[in-house]
Design an enzyme around this catalytic site. Structure first.
Site, PDB file in Angstrom:
ATOM      1  N   CYS A  70       0.867  -1.174   0.000  1.00  0.00           N
ATOM      2  CA  CYS A  70       0.000   0.000   0.000  1.00  0.00           C
ATOM      3  C   CYS A  70       0.903   1.223   0.000  1.00  0.00           C
ATOM      4  CB  CYS A  70      -0.889  -0.023   1.240  1.00  0.00           C
ATOM      5  SG  CYS A  70      -1.841   1.491   1.506  1.00  0.00           S
ATOM      6  N   CYS A 206      -0.564   3.528  -6.481  1.00  0.00           N
ATOM      7  CA  CYS A 206      -1.532   2.883  -5.606  1.00  0.00           C
ATOM      8  C   CYS A 206      -1.688   1.477  -6.148  1.00  0.00           C
ATOM      9  CB  CYS A 206      -2.872   3.623  -5.606  1.00  0.00           C
ATOM     10  SG  CYS A 206      -4.196   2.734  -4.732  1.00  0.00           S
TER      11      CYS A 206
END
Length: 283
Positions: A70, A206
């Site tokens: 992440c 992302c």
């Protein structure tokens, strides 16, 4: 013992899939913290707390090394956890443990230089400037980690981040391709307007975005290189394990998928990306 992979949702599966290909005999535990997703719009303290709690769940489940799959968690929480929490967690669990991020390998891939390299500033005018676009969450954009760290290493690379609020959530929910296409095209065009032209290459900052990398590729000019985080992370982790044989990682090829959110099968988009139906158990 196992390798843990943490994300706020299903985006980290893009990294997880590449890691399992690279280390097929190792045991893996994937945690999707869907109860707290998306985290890209939360405050820094909230992101640190969410990431720490997720890592603790993985350590309790038997992980020795955790990969924060992440960008938001890596950009906002990783350094503090490594400096102030991991040493205490290692003592508490009675074994070597660590938490690693995905931004360092991505910057190494984007610059072609090792993390330890820092450019010598001579004050000369840089004639040729290539532009790297970073599509990311709002929290990652606010951190300016890509701008700061790439500039330390390459004066000839300019970085522009384009925050894409809500996009990770749409991907998480398995939104229609038509809706995702419109949102992605809007962000690509917004970045083009800010720069004055399209970027020379792009980072999908992302891990959710990697699931729809083909839509980003279609929205950008043909042939625009994309920096793919999963490959860069797998390369870096392979080197890390060569330097650190002390971690116990399991050798049964076990694959556990757990979530703090809705258990059971995930969206059709996730199944298509994964290549088979994927079901999560309760964390």
């Amino acid at each position: 013992m196992a390798i843990g992979v943490f994300d706020s949702g299903v985006g980290g599966l893009t990294v997880h899939r590449e890691l399992t290909r690279r280390f097929p005999a190792r045991d893996f535990i994937y945690l999707a913290d869907q109860a707290n997703a998306p985290i890209g719009s939360k405050t820094g303290e909230e992101i640190v707390d969410i990431t720490r709690n997720g890592c603790e769940r993985l350590f309790q489940a038997g992980a020795s090394v955790i990969v924060l799959a992440c960008n938001t968690a890596s950009a906002v929480a990783l350094r503090r956890l490594q400096q102030t929490w991991v040493p205490e967690a290692s003592k508490r669990h009675g074994r070597p443990v660590n938490v690693l991020g995905i931004i360092v390998p991505t910057i190494e891939a984007a610059t072609g230089l090792p993390w330890t390299y820092e450019a010598e500033r001579r004050g000369d005018k840089v004639e040729a400037i290539d532009i790297t676009g970073v599509f990311c969450t709002a929290a990652t954009a606010i951190s300016r980690v890509y701008e700061i760290e790439i500039d330390k290493r390459r004066e000839d690379l300019a970085v522009f981040s384009e925050p894409c609020p809500g996009l990770a959530g749409l991907i998480e929910l398995g939104a229609p391709v038509e809706e995702l296409t419109v949102v992605i095209c809007d962000h690509v065009d917004a970045l083009r307007r800010r720069i004055g032209r399209h970027p020379d290459k792009a980072i999908l900052g992302c891990t959710h975005y990697e699931i729809v990398a083909h839509l980003f590729a279609a929205a950008l000019p043909p042939g625009t290189p994309l920096i793919h985080q999963p490959t860069a992370v797998a390369d870096a982790l392979e080197r890390y394990f060569e330097r650190h044989p002390e971690y116990r990682l399991g050798e049964s090829g076990r694959r556990d998928f757990i979530t703090t959110g809705k258990t059971g099968p995930q969206s059709d988009m996730v199944s298509q990306f994964w290549g088979a139906p994927l079901s999560f158990d309760a964390a």
